[in-house]
Design a protein around this motif. Structure first.
Motif, short mmCIF file in Angstrom:
data_model
loop_
_atom_site.label_atom_id
_atom_site.label_comp_id
_atom_site.label_asym_id
_atom_site.label_seq_id
_atom_site.Cartn_x
_atom_site.Cartn_y
_atom_site.Cartn_z
N THR A 86 5.72 -1.13 -11.39
CA THR A 86 4.98 -1.33 -10.15
C THR A 86 5.74 -0.57 -9.08
N ASN A 131 2.52 -2.07 -4.44
CA ASN A 131 2.16 -2.65 -5.74
C ASN A 131 1.21 -1.74 -6.54
N ARG A 147 0.20 0.23 -9.63
CA ARG A 147 0.55 0.18 -11.06
C ARG A 147 0.78 1.63 -11.50
N ALA A 164 -4.62 -2.95 -8.82
CA ALA A 164 -5.39 -4.06 -9.40
C ALA A 164 -6.57 -4.35 -8.50
N ASP A 186 -8.31 -7.10 -8.45
CA ASP A 186 -8.46 -8.53 -8.17
C ASP A 186 -7.40 -9.07 -7.20
N THR A 187 -6.67 -8.18 -6.54
CA THR A 187 -5.65 -8.67 -5.59
C THR A 187 -6.03 -8.32 -4.17
#
Length: 163
Positions: free
Chosen positions: A120, A136, A138, A160, A162-163
């Motif tokens: 990350t 953050n 990836r 991501a 979903d964050t």
């Protein structure tokens, strides 16, 4: 005919033994430290705009590629990467302000000449004084050992959903 088969079988056993002993000679700790340094250089170069450090961290061929978070910023080939780096990162409007590589995982092939990683990344920067931070992100990639040194052959950055 039987003699030929015995010779061929012996050669196969010999080659397999050599390959096995070659992979046993790989110092995984040493290789992973070298790989970590290349990964770090591929981001850390920006602090001083040491473009040679960046270029030495990546494969300088047409197969090198990067998937960025947007589909329009995919890089295919070193020349396209070099053009983007010079246009964006060497631009006076860009300033790197820091980075942190978190949860770095490095895996090494049994043969010791291919590695892959995941992490990350917090990559902080500015464009004309405005933040351009990736927090953050990836980050995954593949490295190959060529002529005794590790180079990144591909990278993939994403966020991501979903964050």
């Amino acid at each position: 005919m039987v003699f030929r088969l015995l010779v061929i079988g012996a050669l196969i056993v010999l080659v397999a033994g050599v390959c096995t002993s070659m992979s046993e000679q790989v110092d995984a700790t040493k290789e992973k430290a070298a790989i970590k340094q290349v990964i770090d250089n591929s981001i850390g170069w920006a602090a001083n705009k040491d473009i040679d450090l960046l270029y030495n961290a990546v494969a300088q061929d047409s197969a090198f590629f990067i998937y960025h978070p947007t589909s329009t910023s995919t890089i295919v080939g070193f020349e396209a990467f070099k053009s983007m780096a010079e246009r964006v990162f060497l631009n006076s409007a860009f300033k790197a302000t820091g980075y942190e590589i978190k949860d770095l995982r490095i895996n090494l092939s049994k043969g010791g000449d291919v590695a892959w990683y995941s992490a990350t990344l917090d990559d902080r920067g500015e464009w004309n004084g405005q933040p351009t931070d990736w927090i953050n992100a990836r980050w995954t990639g593949v490295l190959e050992k060529r002529d005794g040194r590790w180079v990144i052959t591909q990278m993939h950055f994403s966020f991501a959903s979903d964050t």
